[in-house]
Design an enzyme around this catalytic site. Structure first.
Site, short mmCIF file in Angstrom:
data_model
loop_
_atom_site.label_atom_id
_atom_site.label_comp_id
_atom_site.label_asym_id
_atom_site.label_seq_id
_atom_site.Cartn_x
_atom_site.Cartn_y
_atom_site.Cartn_z
CB ALA A 27 -1.11 -0.02 1.15
NE ARG A 52 -3.01 -4.58 -6.77
CZ ARG A 52 -2.28 -5.13 -6.16
NH1 ARG A 52 -1.14 -4.87 -5.49
NH2 ARG A 52 -2.93 -6.39 -5.28
CD GLN A 101 1.87 -11.05 -2.82
OE1 GLN A 101 1.56 -12.21 -2.45
NE2 GLN A 101 1.19 -10.35 -3.23
CG ASP A 106 -3.34 -3.55 1.10
OD1 ASP A 106 -2.98 -4.66 1.65
OD2 ASP A 106 -2.76 -3.09 0.18
CG ASN A 126 -2.77 -6.90 5.15
OD1 ASN A 126 -2.25 -6.30 4.61
ND2 ASN A 126 -2.21 -8.25 5.59
CE LYS A 127 -1.97 -9.82 -1.05
NZ LYS A 127 -2.59 -9.76 -2.51
O1 MRU Z 1 -0.94 -7.55 -3.43
P1 MRU Z 1 -0.16 -6.88 -2.44
O2 MRU Z 1 1.55 -7.36 -2.57
O3 MRU Z 1 0.06 -5.24 -3.12
O4 MRU Z 1 -0.52 -6.66 -1.06
C1 MRU Z 1 0.21 -6.13 -0.08
C2 MRU Z 1 -0.52 -6.29 1.08
O5 MRU Z 1 -1.55 -6.91 1.56
C3 MRU Z 1 0.40 -5.83 2.16
O6 MRU Z 1 0.30 -6.34 3.53
C4 MRU Z 1 -0.33 -4.24 2.59
O7 MRU Z 1 -0.05 -3.53 1.47
C5 MRU Z 1 0.54 -3.39 3.44
S1 MRU Z 1 2.17 -2.96 3.06
C6 MRU Z 1 2.99 -2.25 4.05
#
Ligand code: MRU
Length: 349
Positions: free
Chosen positions: A50, A91, A198, A239, A249-250
């Site tokens: 994010a 996104r 990730q 996010d 979040n993810k």
């Molecule tokens: O799909 P992504 O890799 O962009 O998802 C990222 C996440 O869900 C992170 O946990 C979130 O953005 C926090 S990053 C400091």
């Protein structure tokens, strides 16, 4: 942190990012010059996380404008507005992307400029401010978060909320970097984070790169690890956080929060102010990105599911506020009642 990772570099008015799709095999920066390259970088997750999306969007708008060589101020404003609309469509979930673009557009509305070059100077300054503020916020999150980490702690994290997802330090990993800089011993369990890994590709690599002990597990092992290893805490990033504390979040974070609650393990969310969306009252209003089904049925370019199978691939989920022990922000640690305390601490961004 022994070696600092810089996922985004702005140098001589040129924008470079680490192409995160190539990690952990190859660490290389690629340059971004056009709107199409910026859109592709976000959609393919060359740049992700994010806060990093917000920082990237700010610089991308400046660099697209410079490269398009606008003929006059009206032309420049059209380029900016159209690029902003296009980047906002890449996104939907991380609010930092929208927050940073709106900050850049505000400069156009609120400033006096007599030429394209003075407009570009102002925009470059604002993008740089966003970058520096996010780096400072992450470090401060680390300082507050470190106060919760005891020597010899074991922490589970999900996805990547480290330096790669921000400017430096990260959000969820920042307390761990600061604790380790202070000489505390901290051991991290990293969920691999299906489907795009990730955790395995980025968090495990980033922590190893920084010399911090890390053990990689599959997402479905978290419950067993909690039962066996007596984890001290779970720390994740975010996010988008609604006014009542519901947190996107993810994908997989929600299940993890239920496991943590069942096992009585504290569950912390680290995020800068830019991740709070006080325009929405609760998590039901957070748009959840749905991604290409191929991400689930292909692994290493090999198909692992039957042709024609129905697939659902939400990239994020929402953890209800009641499963969260506290938010660690650059302004301080926020405990329940969240609605009241978030608005008091984050209220004016
Ligand atoms: O799909 P992504 O890799 O962009 O998802 C990222 C996440 O869900 C992170 O946990 C979130 O953005 C926090 S990053 C400091």
């Amino acid at each position: 942190m022994s070696q600092r990772l810089k996922p985004i570099i702005w140098e001589n008015r040129k924008l470079y990012i680490i192409d995160q799709t190539l990690l952990p095999k190859t660490l290389t920066h690629v340059s971004i010059e056009t709107l199409e390259e910026a859109e592709e970088a976000i959609k393919l997750l060359k740049i992700r996380g994010a806060p990093a999306l917000g920082i990237f969007a700010g610089f991308a708008l400046v660099c697209i404008l410079i490269n398009r060589k606008p003929k006059n101020i009206n032309d420049a404003i059209d380029i900016l507005k159209n690029s902003a609309i296009a980047i906002k469509k890449t996104r939907p979930t991380a609010v930092n992307l929208f927050w940073a673009i709106d900050r850049i557009l505000k400069v156009v509305h609120n400033s006096n400029f007599e030429s394209v070059s003075s407009l570009i100077n102002l925009l470059e300054q604002e993008a740089t401010n966003i970058y520096q503020e996010e780096i400072n916020a992450c470090k401060q999150i680390g300082i507050y978060g470190n106060s919760l980490i005891k020597n010899n702690s074991t922490v589970l994290t999900h996805c990547n909320a480290g330096a790669l997802a921000t400017g430096e330090y990260g959000t969820a990993l920042s307390p761990i970097y600061i604790a380790s800089e202070e000489g505390k011993k901290v051991h991290i369990y990293a969920d691999e984070t299906r489907p795009l890994l990730q955790g395995a590709r980025l968090t495990a690599w980033e922590l190893q790169y920084a010399g911090i002990p890390v053990t990689l597990i599959c997402d479905n092992m978290a419950g067993q690890v909690m039962k066996e290893k007596k984890l001290d805490m779970v720390i994740v990033g975010a996010d988008r956080i609604a006014k009542n504390g519901d947190t996107a979040n993810k994908i997989g974070t929600y299940s993890l929060s239920i496991l943590a609650r069942y096992h009585g393990i504290p569950f912390y969310v680290c995020a800068p102010s830019s991740t709070f969306d006080l325009n929405i009252s609760d998590g039901s209003q957070i748009p959840i990105e749905e991604r290409n089904p191929d991400e689930i049925c292909f692994f290493n370019n090999k198909r692992n599911a039957p042709e024609g199978i129905s697939i659902y691939n939400p990239a994020f989920d929402v953890t209800p506020a009641e499963n969260i022990t506290a938010f660690i922000t650059e302004k301080g640690i926020i405990y329940p009642p969240f609605e009241k305390n978030i608005s008091e601490m984050i209220g004016i961004i």
